[in-house]
Write a protein that holds these residues in place. Structure first.
Motif, PDB file in Angstrom:
ATOM      1  N   LEU A 149      16.139 -16.372  15.085  1.00  0.00           N
ATOM      2  CA  LEU A 149      15.244 -18.065  13.621  1.00  0.00           C
ATOM      3  C   LEU A 149      15.000 -19.352  14.006  1.00  0.00           C
ATOM      4  O   LEU A 149      16.325 -18.831  13.289  1.00  0.00           O
ATOM      5  N   ARG A 151      14.615 -22.186  11.567  1.00  0.00           N
ATOM      6  CA  ARG A 151      14.067 -22.691  10.770  1.00  0.00           C
ATOM      7  C   ARG A 151      12.755 -24.056   9.920  1.00  0.00           C
ATOM      8  O   ARG A 151      12.548 -24.460  10.665  1.00  0.00           O
ATOM      9  N   ALA A 472      12.425 -18.343  10.093  1.00  0.00           N
ATOM     10  CA  ALA A 472      13.419 -18.057   8.270  1.00  0.00           C
ATOM     11  C   ALA A 472      13.434 -19.362   7.392  1.00  0.00           C
ATOM     12  O   ALA A 472      13.424 -20.560   7.998  1.00  0.00           O
ATOM     13  N   ASP A 476      17.853 -19.477   3.809  1.00  0.00           N
ATOM     14  CA  ASP A 476      17.652 -17.888   4.584  1.00  0.00           C
ATOM     15  C   ASP A 476      19.053 -17.945   4.370  1.00  0.00           C
ATOM     16  O   ASP A 476      19.241 -18.250   5.858  1.00  0.00           O
ATOM     17  N   LEU A 478      21.673 -16.808   7.720  1.00  0.00           N
ATOM     18  CA  LEU A 478      21.269 -16.221   8.744  1.00  0.00           C
ATOM     19  C   LEU A 478      23.214 -16.978   9.657  1.00  0.00           C
ATOM     20  O   LEU A 478      23.344 -16.696  10.980  1.00  0.00           O
ATOM     21  N   ARG A 483      20.592 -11.220  11.107  1.00  0.00           N
ATOM     22  CA  ARG A 483      19.786 -12.536  10.446  1.00  0.00           C
ATOM     23  C   ARG A 483      19.205 -12.737  11.216  1.00  0.00           C
ATOM     24  O   ARG A 483      18.467 -13.826  11.202  1.00  0.00           O
ATOM     25  N   GLY A 486      15.895 -11.794  12.396  1.00  0.00           N
ATOM     26  CA  GLY A 486      15.009 -11.408  11.890  1.00  0.00           C
ATOM     27  C   GLY A 486      14.923  -9.701  11.835  1.00  0.00           C
ATOM     28  O   GLY A 486      13.800  -9.494  11.523  1.00  0.00           O
TER      29      GLY A 486
END
Length: 524
Positions: A149, A151, A472, A476, A478, A483, A486
């Protein structure tokens, strides 16, 4: 009792689960897939709905846009996705003798249809400019979907257009539609992409419509939606082949009854199976119930998922006649045929459904797959001129059908869909419906309740819950593979691999690919 500890156990045999299984097995992992039905594929299957009729329909899902070429190539999938020349045809609800035809190979004809229908020679240019305006979203975002993911701040910087980012990610979509397009009809054509399976309106501050719109316009980097040759079942069959050929153990007629946080899956009828990791291809609401049954703490449940669509499958003896004499039915139905989908009608339909009524008229869109892919029909049907039609009705939340007798609910929605379609045709659609050998009409309605009952999709939600932004947030955490990709849950050895993943939703394989990448990092 399966006493071995497998590398990965996957609950559910939908297309995302098969993608994950194929990736993991190809990497040498010991993978078991558990599917409660007697076949895999979930909603991405082809079926013969009518006895004695040689027509294989994509009964639930129907088009492919978000399945990345990378997944197709990585897994060696032998599938043929065909592009449609005609993007859409939209008869004017106020005067169906005229309509907007978007022909991707004839800009002049497209412009003429805009001018003839809206009375505004400039609207075609504005519509084309709107398409160019949003095109960078696909080019920028779609390549990130098979990577960890990004940002939000990094993706916004990559996009390089703060105004477009704000219009999509921060403000209700209606503002962009009103500033970009002048006619209610053109605004509606654009807005339908924001409502497939999503109950919302153009001014929704929750931005549900924006997230749905984003997923619909970024697929493949272009937003094109393609027809899978052989039907959706061909896609699933290839995924199953890829998973089995790689060594995955795909088991059908096996239902999970409970899941412990440490990876023990209890099976209905007795026995259990354990994985170092468990991937969930079922919806988050179903996963929560399995975890609770397995002894996991039960936090306050999120809001119950709610789908918002009805799907009408039809087989016709021939295509219906149109009121618009300038467009042939074979052209009008070759793309997406929009019915009663001006922006005002779409927002009014939301208000009617919120008040507890079936929208009148029911906004809907139609796809004729057999025009692009005749192979889904048997030789005799093809020779006779028969065609399939799939009608997808919008703004039909699960709440409208959940407390009713299901036969009555299907009948009411079918009548609403037929009335809406008939309002823009030169003849009733009933005149064209094919009859099965037993004399019954080859037409069926599949409601959100049918999805819940037959496929276990809670609330009939085809996305397994609200869609997420495919990135993200800036704050969030990570800090783990799950994570970063996702696919995390509250339990380290349980990952999400279905449509409930951050980048889940639609027939994309993204949830499966993302979960497989996270699992490979965790397993080493």
């Amino acid at each position: 009792m399966d006493s071995r500890i497998h590398d990965v156990v996957i609950i559910g045999g939908g297309h995302n689960s098969l993608v994950a299984a194929a990736y993991l097995a190809r990497a040498g992992k010991d993978v078991v897939v558990l599917e409660r039905l007697d076949h895999v594929g979930g909603a991405a299957v082809s079926e013969r709905p009518w006895d004695g009729v040689d027509a294989r329909l994509s009964r639930y899902s129907y088009l492919v846009s978000l399945l990345p070429r990378r997944v197709i190539d990585d897994l060696g999938l032998q599938i043929d996705l065909r592009r449609r020349r005609y993007s859409s045809y939209t008869p004017d609800p106020a005067d169906p003798s005229r309509g907007i035809l978007v022909d991707t190979m004839d800009a002049a004809a497209t412009a003429d249809s805009f001018a003839r229908t809206t009375g505004d020679p400039g609207e075609a240019q504005r519509f084309a400019a709107f398409s160019r305006r949003i095109a960078p979203l696909g080019r920028t975002i779609f390549p990130t979907m098979t990577e960890p993911l990004p940002r939000a701040r990094d993706l916004r910087e990559r996009l390089g257009d703060d105004g477009l980012w704000a219009a999509i990610a921060e403000e209700p979509l209606g503002a962009l539609l009103h500033s970009s397009l002048a006619s209610d009809l053109a605004r509606g054509i654009a807005f339908t992409d924001a409502l497939i399976g999503t109950f919302s309106h153009s001014g929704d501050e929750a931005l549900r419509q924006n997230r749905c719109f984003l997923y619909h316009v970024i697929g493949g980097g272009t937003g094109d939606w393609d027809v899978p040759v052989g039907g959706m079942g061909r896609v699933t069959a290839e995924l199953e082949r890829a998973a089995r050929d790689a060594g995955a153990d795909v088991r059908t007629n096996v239902e999970a009854e409970a899941l412990s946080p440490d990876g023990v899956v209890t099976l209905e009828g007795g026995g259990s199976i354990t994985g170092r990791l468990v991937l969930s291809g079922v919806g988050p609401a179903v996963l929560d119930a399995l975890l609770a049954a397995g002894g996991a703490p039960t936090p306050a449940p999120p809001a119950r998922p709610e789908g918002a669509q009805v799907k009408i499958n039809m087989l016709l003896r021939r295509l219906p006649r149109l009121r618009d004499a300038t467009v042939s039915p074979e052209v009008a139905f070759a793309g997406t045929f929009h019915i009663n989908e001006t922006l005002t009608q779409l927002d009014d339909a939301f208000a009617q459904a919120t008040s507890g009524g079936i929208p009148n008229p029911l906004p809907a869109e139609i796809y004729c797959h057999s025009l692009t892919d005749p192979s889904i029909l048997g030789p005799e049907l093809r020779a006779s001129g028969a065609q399939t039609l799939t009608l997808f009705g919008l703004q039909v939340p699960h709440r409208l059908v959940v407390d009713q007798d299901q036969d009555a609910a299907r009948s009411a929605l079918l009548q609403a869909a037929q009335a809406s379609l008939d309002s823009v045709l030169a003849e009733p659609i009933a005149n064209c419906v094919y009859e099965a050998p037993d004399g019954s009409a080859c037409i069926e309605a599949r409601t959100t309740a049918d999805l819940e009952d037959s496929l276990g999709m809670v609330g009939g939600d085809i996305f397994h819950g609200p869609l997420s932004w495919p990135w993200a947030r800036d704050d969030d955490p990570l800090d783990s593979p799950a994570r970063r990709w996702g696919v995390a849950t509250a339990h380290d050895c349980v990952l999400v691999c279905g449509s409930g993943a951050v980048r889940g939703g639609a027939v994309s394989g993204l949830g499966g690919q993302n979960a497989a990448m996270a699992a490979l990092e965790l397993l080493g």
